[in-house]
Write an enzyme that holds these catalytic residues in place. Structure first.
Site, short mmCIF file in Angstrom:
data_model
loop_
_atom_site.label_atom_id
_atom_site.label_comp_id
_atom_site.label_asym_id
_atom_site.label_seq_id
_atom_site.Cartn_x
_atom_site.Cartn_y
_atom_site.Cartn_z
N CYS A 1 2.93 -5.01 6.58
CA CYS A 1 2.70 -4.51 5.22
C CYS A 1 3.84 -3.91 4.52
CB CYS A 1 1.56 -3.42 5.31
SG CYS A 1 -0.03 -4.08 5.85
N HIS B 1 0.70 -1.27 -0.15
CA HIS B 1 0.11 -0.03 0.06
C HIS B 1 0.78 1.25 0.14
CE1 HIS B 1 0.61 0.92 4.34
NE2 HIS B 1 0.61 -0.35 4.46
#
Length: 221
Positions: free
Chosen positions: A182, A166
């Site tokens: 992440c 992301h």
């Protein structure tokens, strides 16, 4: 006589102020006394929520997006996350890859394995998973998508996990071990990657212990 002189002085000052205001605020609303004196109201100019990595100091040069020589047995179109060197490669034909700088999981949160992109989202909402809430109970339970959202401009959701590739509004964290697992990229880079990959794309995340020299960049773009 002195009173009359004083009134003339006040009238002269008022005329001068009004004339100056009119000359410097041609767009002012004549029916609004505040605008007539001080000009039309303007909203303050806000800086963008994220920096452009092309701007000086926003992102270190070695982490800027570029095509590099890259040898791998993975097929073109595969995403390879080089965790130890904090790079993400999108494999291209002819022994090349698009290389992006990334931020990866901090100590104790790095992981490895093979996933696929199971979903894509533009300006995604953020709902911290229960495990993260347990560790950090002060976190919001929901953040709507937008320029201040921690997931940034785009998100690629990885199959069978809570992990995502992301965007981020903090370009200075690229190259660091900073996340809860992440993979983060500057917004401009995640937008570029998002446009190049499809749902179902294979994602190979290499373990933190597999350290090797990063590929040398080619000056092909």
């Amino acid at each position: 006589m002195k009173k009359l002189s004083g009134l003339k002085t006040v009238a002269a000052i008022a005329t001068l102020v009004a004339a100056t205001a009119i000359s410097t605020s041609a767009l002012a609303n004549p029916f609004n006394p505040f605008e007539a004196l001080f000009g039309p109201h303007r909203e303050p100019v806000a800086a963008p929520a994220y920096a452009n990595p092309a701007d000086d100091g926003a992102q270190r040069s070695e982490f800027r997006r570029q095509v590099v020589d890259y040898r791998t047995s993975e097929a073109p179109g595969t995403i390879i996350v080089d965790t130890p060197n904090t790079y993400l490669y999108l494999v291209m034909p002819g022994g090349k890859a698009m290389r992006y700088g990334i931020g990866v999981g901090r100590e104790g949160f790095a992981w490895s394995g093979t996933k696929t992109v199971e979903r894509k989202a533009e300006w995604p909402d953020w709902t911290p998973p229960p495990e993260m809430i347990q560790r950090q109970p002060y976190l919001p339970r929901f953040v709507a998508g937008g320029e201040t959202n921690p997931l940034g401009a785009r998100a690629l959701y990885l199959s069978g996990s809570v992990y995502r590739i992301h965007g981020t509004n903090a370009p200075d964290t690229i190259g660091g071990r900073v996340s809860s697992g992440c993979i983060r990229m500057v917004n401009e880079d995640v937008i570029d990657l998002y446009s190049r990959v499809k749902v179902g794309t294979k994602v190979v995340v290499k373990p933190i212990g597999e350290h090797r020299a990063a590929s040398a960049a080619s000056s092909v773009n």
